[in-house]
Design a protein around this motif. Sequence first.
Motif, short mmCIF file in Angstrom:
data_model
loop_
_atom_site.label_atom_id
_atom_site.label_comp_id
_atom_site.label_asym_id
_atom_site.label_seq_id
_atom_site.Cartn_x
_atom_site.Cartn_y
_atom_site.Cartn_z
N ARG A 113 -1.53 5.22 -2.30
CA ARG A 113 -0.79 3.96 -2.21
C ARG A 113 -0.16 3.77 -0.83
N GLU A 114 0.38 4.84 -0.29
CA GLU A 114 1.00 4.73 1.04
C GLU A 114 -0.04 4.37 2.11
N LEU A 115 -1.28 4.75 1.88
CA LEU A 115 -2.35 4.41 2.80
C LEU A 115 -3.00 3.06 2.48
N GLY A 116 -2.55 2.42 1.40
CA GLY A 116 -3.16 1.17 0.97
C GLY A 116 -4.56 1.37 0.41
N MET A 117 -4.82 2.58 -0.14
CA MET A 117 -6.17 2.93 -0.57
C MET A 117 -6.30 3.22 -2.06
#
Length: 440
Positions: free
Chosen positions: A287-291
């Motif tokens: 989530r932190e990577l937007g993935m």
Amino acid sequence: MKDPSERGLRESATFDRASIAAIQHAARTGVYDIRGWGAKRAVPHFDDLLFLGASMSRYPLEGYRERCDTDVVLGDRHATRPLHLDIPVTIAGMSFGALSAQAKEALGRGASEVGTSTTTGDGGMTDEERGESKTLVYQLLPSRYGMNPDHLRAADAIEVVLGQGAKPGGGGMLLGQKISDRVAEMRTLPAGIDQRSACRHPDWTGPDDLTIKIGELREITDWEKPIYVKVGATRTYYDVKLAVAAGADVVVVDGMQGGTAATQEVFIEHVGIPILAAIPQAVQALRELGMHRKVQLIVSGGIRTGADVAKAMALGADAVAIGTAALIALGDNDPQYAEEYEAIGSAAGYYDDFQDGRDPAGITTQDPELAGRLDPVEGGRRVANYLRVLTMEAQTLARACGKAHVQHLEPEDLVALTIEAAAMARVPLAGTSWIPGIGS
């Protein structure tokens, strides 16, 4: 003789009978214990979570009239031919060598019958497995045993294995009694000689080298095949971030309850973390990577029931993988072989000496007579039945939570029964809004 407890005797919690037996075995033989399967110690697991089914505040779905889909796409970040599976339960990597050729064929048949994938494991791809597997993932392991560029191209996806839940940071073993002529030829090893797999890949020393290796794999497969990266659950948050940065299409996280063909028991019981603790870390990293959902997350390690599948997906996984459970479905530890298990010093339900190659069920052996007991067609049917039950159970729970797809399950649907499970899974303790370490 009276039971010791009836005579007022008290067993030590520290030096219990299992610990005493282990010390005495070490003193008598000077050899550490090697076995298969996974951790046997009790750790927080999916049984410590419960679903909050729909009542007044949620609207459930009717089981026989309203759909609850189970399909999943894996590897569409970069690959031009991602995998489209009918169910979110896959078969984990287990090698030919650790398993008989009949067992590998049966797993392929079972997975294909229900529209999911199976995985090669160490030591290369057998013709039987490829022939009966509609969707086959090819593992690239540190040992490189049996690695064949033509097999990379023939596979439907490639899984780069950096670690395994039962032994993160270590390699497996295949003892000489299981190195048959065929296994030896595939692995370019001498027959009958003990083999130990490497614990790290020989041609890289860090994440930047993994990026290069993934690029090489994409080139050799014309960017068609999804590239998985598998890690044993340890520093999961950081490992997942590094795998995504290296270009992985799919990340596989294997918890400490995951099985193995053979390694030191001290590894199995004392290295790694439970899958319950690893999933939230992996999801947070994605989530932190937007993935999250763009790079798919497969989790494994102790999956037994459809409830386990549903809970893993509610915590954020896209799919799960099963290994030990698939072997049990094939007939591992079957009571019909109770007398033969006793004859080799074990018992049905306890057998874990996969390294010895004496499996009465014909699964974890290279003995032609024993392996011949396993009918790949019947074994495949049993595996397919089991996969269907897992899927139906997961659908049942998803419908109860009002979800039209099992991937719609979410942490909000779960509560924990213990403080430990609540902290690891990052869901509230039942009856409260408290998530230990996060909320008040």
